[in-house]
Design an enzyme around this catalytic site. Structure first.
Site, mmCIF file in Angstrom:
data_model
loop_
_atom_site.group_PDB
_atom_site.id
_atom_site.type_symbol
_atom_site.label_atom_id
_atom_site.label_comp_id
_atom_site.label_asym_id
_atom_site.label_seq_id
_atom_site.Cartn_x
_atom_site.Cartn_y
_atom_site.Cartn_z
ATOM 1 N N HIS A 88 -21.224 21.701 -31.097
ATOM 2 C CA HIS A 88 -21.015 23.114 -31.468
ATOM 3 C C HIS A 88 -20.291 23.392 -32.774
ATOM 4 C CE1 HIS A 88 -22.302 24.749 -27.122
ATOM 5 N NE2 HIS A 88 -23.038 23.701 -27.543
ATOM 6 N N ASP A 143 -30.428 20.828 -26.652
ATOM 7 C CA ASP A 143 -29.267 21.661 -26.929
ATOM 8 C C ASP A 143 -28.737 21.567 -28.398
ATOM 9 O OD1 ASP A 143 -28.108 19.037 -27.194
ATOM 10 O OD2 ASP A 143 -27.492 18.893 -25.282
HETATM 11 C C1 LHQ Z 1 -29.204 4.314 -28.261
HETATM 12 C C2 LHQ Z 1 -29.614 5.670 -28.258
HETATM 13 C C3 LHQ Z 1 -28.796 6.520 -27.944
HETATM 14 C C4 LHQ Z 1 -27.293 4.839 -27.445
HETATM 15 C C5 LHQ Z 1 -31.052 4.223 -29.491
HETATM 16 N N1 LHQ Z 1 -27.783 6.165 -27.211
HETATM 17 N N2 LHQ Z 1 -28.039 3.578 -27.851
HETATM 18 C C6 LHQ Z 1 -25.527 16.055 -25.389
HETATM 19 C C7 LHQ Z 1 -24.311 16.066 -24.423
HETATM 20 C C8 LHQ Z 1 -24.201 15.081 -23.403
HETATM 21 C C9 LHQ Z 1 -25.176 14.406 -22.660
HETATM 22 C C10 LHQ Z 1 -26.371 14.209 -23.154
HETATM 23 O O1 LHQ Z 1 -27.051 14.415 -24.223
HETATM 24 C C11 LHQ Z 1 -26.867 15.279 -25.291
HETATM 25 C C12 LHQ Z 1 -27.634 15.535 -26.263
HETATM 26 C C13 LHQ Z 1 -28.621 14.627 -26.586
HETATM 27 O O2 LHQ Z 1 -28.832 14.009 -27.531
HETATM 28 S S1 LHQ Z 1 -29.666 14.015 -25.275
HETATM 29 C C14 LHQ Z 1 -30.861 13.249 -25.851
HETATM 30 C C15 LHQ Z 1 -30.067 11.630 -26.199
HETATM 31 N N3 LHQ Z 1 -31.024 10.713 -27.119
HETATM 32 C C16 LHQ Z 1 -32.042 10.080 -26.475
HETATM 33 O O3 LHQ Z 1 -32.293 10.280 -25.284
HETATM 34 C C17 LHQ Z 1 -32.970 9.265 -27.116
HETATM 35 C C18 LHQ Z 1 -32.906 7.920 -26.804
HETATM 36 N N4 LHQ Z 1 -33.475 7.010 -27.626
HETATM 37 C C19 LHQ Z 1 -34.857 6.782 -27.824
HETATM 38 O O4 LHQ Z 1 -35.484 7.318 -27.036
HETATM 39 C C20 LHQ Z 1 -35.316 5.751 -28.657
HETATM 40 O O5 LHQ Z 1 -34.098 5.037 -29.337
HETATM 41 C C21 LHQ Z 1 -35.943 6.569 -30.012
HETATM 42 C C22 LHQ Z 1 -37.353 7.113 -29.561
HETATM 43 C C23 LHQ Z 1 -34.902 7.366 -30.724
HETATM 44 C C24 LHQ Z 1 -36.288 5.317 -30.951
HETATM 45 O O6 LHQ Z 1 -37.086 4.322 -30.380
HETATM 46 P P1 LHQ Z 1 -37.277 2.743 -30.870
HETATM 47 O O7 LHQ Z 1 -37.557 2.865 -32.372
HETATM 48 O O8 LHQ Z 1 -38.219 2.011 -29.902
HETATM 49 O O9 LHQ Z 1 -35.663 2.183 -30.843
HETATM 50 P P2 LHQ Z 1 -34.879 1.507 -29.667
HETATM 51 O O10 LHQ Z 1 -34.900 2.329 -28.540
HETATM 52 O O11 LHQ Z 1 -35.259 0.142 -29.594
HETATM 53 O O12 LHQ Z 1 -33.522 1.788 -30.053
HETATM 54 C C25 LHQ Z 1 -32.776 0.752 -31.030
HETATM 55 C C26 LHQ Z 1 -31.381 0.349 -30.444
HETATM 56 O O13 LHQ Z 1 -30.534 1.792 -30.482
HETATM 57 C C27 LHQ Z 1 -31.457 -0.034 -28.965
HETATM 58 O O14 LHQ Z 1 -30.404 -0.858 -28.772
HETATM 59 P P3 LHQ Z 1 -30.575 -2.466 -28.509
HETATM 60 O O15 LHQ Z 1 -29.128 -2.901 -28.060
HETATM 61 O O16 LHQ Z 1 -31.482 -2.434 -27.326
HETATM 62 O O17 LHQ Z 1 -31.350 -3.092 -29.847
HETATM 63 C C28 LHQ Z 1 -31.223 1.223 -28.329
HETATM 64 O O18 LHQ Z 1 -30.388 1.301 -27.105
HETATM 65 C C29 LHQ Z 1 -30.022 1.979 -29.200
HETATM 66 N N5 LHQ Z 1 -30.256 3.515 -29.163
HETATM 67 N N6 LHQ Z 1 -30.892 5.682 -29.115
HETATM 68 N N7 LHQ Z 1 -29.308 7.851 -28.039
#
Ligand code: LHQ
Length: 261
Positions: A88, A143
């Site tokens: 925020h 959010d």
């Molecule tokens: C990550 C993340 C990530 C950690 C990629 N964290 N490592 C506020 C307050 C409190 C609580 C909760 O939330 C919030 C607000 C929010 O922002 S909630 C939403 C949080 N974000 C997500 O849910 C998105 C999570 N990420 C994804 O869905 C995918 O990574 C996307 C679609 C963005 C990209 O997919 P890809 O291109 O296939 O990449 P990837 O998933 O393979 O990610 C690459 C690396 O980055 C991977 O790590 P690794 O060690 O396996 O290479 C992921 O774990 C890491 N990463 N986002 N948010």
């Protein structure tokens, strides 16, 4: 403050803030939020900075909250408190900064990363960039300002659908919907954004800042209130050096040399 999770570079009147945790797709941990906040404060205080660019290192703009980092805090943590203390403040700072904030959206902007992208005033997107309201995938609601910014930009039905499907909206559709101002080839985004920011930094910064204030504050005013408010701000702009310079330059048929005040 020395930064570890962002890069902050100032040149030619432009501050460029690069979210820099590429191995996590620039997910926000507390340090990154507080460093970004500090950088925006600096951009507000430093009169030589007349435009800010926010972008991401590597293939993403930002994947939002670092979920591993958040989960490691255990069950008892308050999300509301985390939002109030972090996102925020950052989002308010971006909106309150009376200088143009240009989002150079280089890749995916997900979750709170999408909120931060939407808090910029103008967005240029790389052709491979995308926007994703990832929240519902983890059982959350949008959010970080998304509920406020997105329906205003694209309308309720598109915003709500983005929220409940969590589908990635590619840059081309984001352009069609009005979420971004322009889509450019990915390899040219840094240069195009830098050139645009330099152009903005050479503008009448005081007027640009007052315009931002006027458009943000009049949004939910009545027409009469909005007319009164813009007249009040125009009085301020009308006393600026840049206003005098702009008129003189027009009459002398030369380009204006705006100083920003
Ligand atoms: C990550 C993340 C990530 C950690 C990629 N964290 N490592 C506020 C307050 C409190 C609580 C909760 O939330 C919030 C607000 C929010 O922002 S909630 C939403 C949080 N974000 C997500 O849910 C998105 C999570 N990420 C994804 O869905 C995918 O990574 C996307 C679609 C963005 C990209 O997919 P890809 O291109 O296939 O990449 P990837 O998933 O393979 O990610 C690459 C690396 O980055 C991977 O790590 P690794 O060690 O396996 O290479 C992921 O774990 C890491 N990463 N986002 N948010």
């Amino acid at each position: 403050m020395g930064y570890e999770t962002i890069l902050f570079d100032v040149a030619d009147g432009v501050a460029t803030l690069t979210l820099n945790r590429p191995e996590k797709l620039n997910a926000f941990n507390d340090q990154m939020i507080s460093e970004a906040l500090d950088a925006f404060k600096k951009a507000g205080r430093d009169e030589s900075i007349r435009c800010v660019v926010i972008t991401g290192a590597g293939r993403a703009f930002s994947s939002g909250q670092d979920l591993g980092d958040f989960q490691s805090r255990g069950e008892k943590v308050s999300i509301a408190e985390h939002l109030r203390h972090g996102y925020h403040r950052l989002i308010r700072q971006m909106v309150a900064l009376e200088k143009p904030v240009l989002g150079a959206i280089n890749g995916v902007a997900a979750g709170a990363g999408c909120g931060v992208a939407l808090a910029a005033d103008i967005r240029l997107a790389a052709d491979g960039a995308s926007f994703m309201l990832a929240f519902s995938r983890i059982g959350l609601i949008p959010d970080s300002g998304v509920n406020w910014f997105l329906p205003r930009l694209v309308g309720y039905a598109r915003a709500y659908e983005m929220a409940i499907t969590a589908e990635r909206v590619p840059a081309s559709r984001a352009l069609e919907w009005g979420m971004v101002n322009r889509v450019v080839p990915a390899d040219q985004l840094p240069e195009i954004a830098a050139a645009y920011a330099r152009q903005l930094a050479g503008g009448p910064t005081l007027a640009f800042g007052l315009t931002k204030r006027a458009m943000n504050r009049t949004w939910d005013m009545s027409l009469d209130e909005a007319l009164a408010y813009e007249a009040h701000l125009q009085e301020v702009a009308g006393r600026s050096e840049d206003n005098r310079e702009g008129i003189a330059a027009f009459l002398e048929k030369r380009p204006p040399a705006f100083k920003g005040n």
